[in-house]
Design a protein around this motif. Sequence first.
Motif, PDB file in Angstrom:
ATOM      1  N   GLN A  50      36.231  42.617  54.212  1.00 15.15           N
ATOM      2  CA  GLN A  50      36.618  42.437  52.737  1.00 15.15           C
ATOM      3  C   GLN A  50      35.732  42.388  51.882  1.00 15.15           C
ATOM      4  N   LEU A  51      35.971  42.681  50.568  1.00 17.57           N
ATOM      5  CA  LEU A  51      35.270  42.275  49.458  1.00 17.57           C
ATOM      6  C   LEU A  51      36.158  41.048  48.729  1.00 17.57           C
ATOM      7  N   HIS A  52      36.052  40.945  47.424  1.00 13.20           N
ATOM      8  CA  HIS A  52      36.650  39.753  46.816  1.00 13.20           C
ATOM      9  C   HIS A  52      38.067  40.184  47.075  1.00 13.20           C
ATOM     10  N   THR A  53      39.017  39.156  47.434  1.00 16.03           N
ATOM     11  CA  THR A  53      40.312  39.178  47.159  1.00 16.03           C
ATOM     12  C   THR A  53      40.911  37.915  46.379  1.00 16.03           C
ATOM     13  N   GLU A  54      41.805  38.277  45.751  1.00 15.90           N
ATOM     14  CA  GLU A  54      42.658  37.177  45.053  1.00 15.90           C
ATOM     15  C   GLU A  54      43.664  36.341  45.947  1.00 15.90           C
ATOM     16  N   GLY A  55      43.792  35.138  45.362  1.00 16.50           N
ATOM     17  CA  GLY A  55      45.023  34.330  46.077  1.00 16.50           C
ATOM     18  C   GLY A  55      44.316  33.678  47.371  1.00 16.50           C
ATOM     19  N   ASP A  56      45.356  33.239  48.196  1.00 14.79           N
ATOM     20  CA  ASP A  56      45.183  32.686  49.226  1.00 14.79           C
ATOM     21  C   ASP A  56      44.586  33.803  50.482  1.00 14.79           C
TER      22      ASP A  56
END
Length: 421
Positions: A50-56
């Motif tokens: 993954q790259l940056h992900t928002e949230g949990d």
Amino acid sequence: MFKTVSAEEALKIVKSNDKIYIQAAAAVPTVLIKALANRHEELRNVTICQLHTEGDAPYANPEYAESFHVNSFFIGKNVRHTLKAGNGSYTPVFLSEVPRLFKQNIIDLDVVLIHVSVPDRHGYCSLGVSVEATLAAIDNAATVIAQVNPQMPRTHGAGIIHHTEIDYFVACDEALPTHDMAEPSAIENKIGDYVANLIEDRSTLQMGIGSIPNAVLSRLTNHKDLGLHTEMFSDGVIDLILNDVINGNYKKINRGRALTTFLMGSKRLYDYVDDNPFVEMRASNYTNNTAYIKQNPKMVAINSAIEVDLTGQVCADSIGASMYSGVGGQMDFIRGASLSDGGKAIIALPSITKYGISRIVPTLKMGAGVVTTRAHTHYVVTEYGVANLYGKTIKERVKSLVEIAHPDHRESLDKAYFEMM
């Protein structure tokens, strides 16, 4: 046209030892990743790319280390702890080259989890607010599982896929993660003033999210004919577009369009980009391609740093040897702007940390990564001014950077560098 299944049913396809890619940023498919994490007792050695992900990111729970390992191409806050806990790794890579990892089978994917708009009458879905490496992941992965959401904006550009490219649809109806604009501090506003003064009419902009970019954008209301060619943008550009400050009329690449690979902001932003042909979404190997970026005249790249040494070396991905974020697209745009006719590559940062520690330093911390080399660094901006390092000797660079350091640290910086030499 398409049949939906439950998230639990769709995620049964995942097996131990699989490699999975998750769509990035505000397009993170939260329903799917929750269902995946719920299978932690059954699965072993599944790698999440993954790259940056928002949230949990529930799969990043250290208690699930035997089940999931996180391989980050850019480290977000929600998975940063995995590097110390041992259930995560970091792969240094330019954002422009992440799609290549999949296209050239350097990383073979078994499953990709995506988040799309409802198919239109022709059967096409939009990847919405994040394209980055997702198209390459879809092409590479054996199985594509999509979270289909009526609240996902339908964006224009390359992020359009036919429903037949998707193996499983999981229906949901939930708001996207939002990232509200913070009010810039007095220091950030001063930096914004200096940066805005470097931007000429008919420039094309690249900038990220945060208080300094917001401060810069708020000072561009009297500029004319600006363009936008960036890896991401947020709410700060909307009013500039609506008031014809940003119109893209003098860009060379995707003229008359705002070009980006992902978006993150408020619901206003998501509503604005929905079915808006002015905003064009492309994969990161297009938006961040230096060969394309440099074709825009007066290309201005505005990026941040953790610390800058007195020769101009920029650390933007780690605090000493501890990884903090990643290489991202900084070098893609620094180099592209540097090669642009009339372009300007800018590193903007406060002179000190919130603890009063100077961010302009004699040498980078032990183990710190050099994201932008001293040869690539042109402008460095703090609240105390602008240092133009291009074509300057090391001695001239030291002098210029000391002058924009915090006054409390200037003498010690000068002394430290003198003693070191």
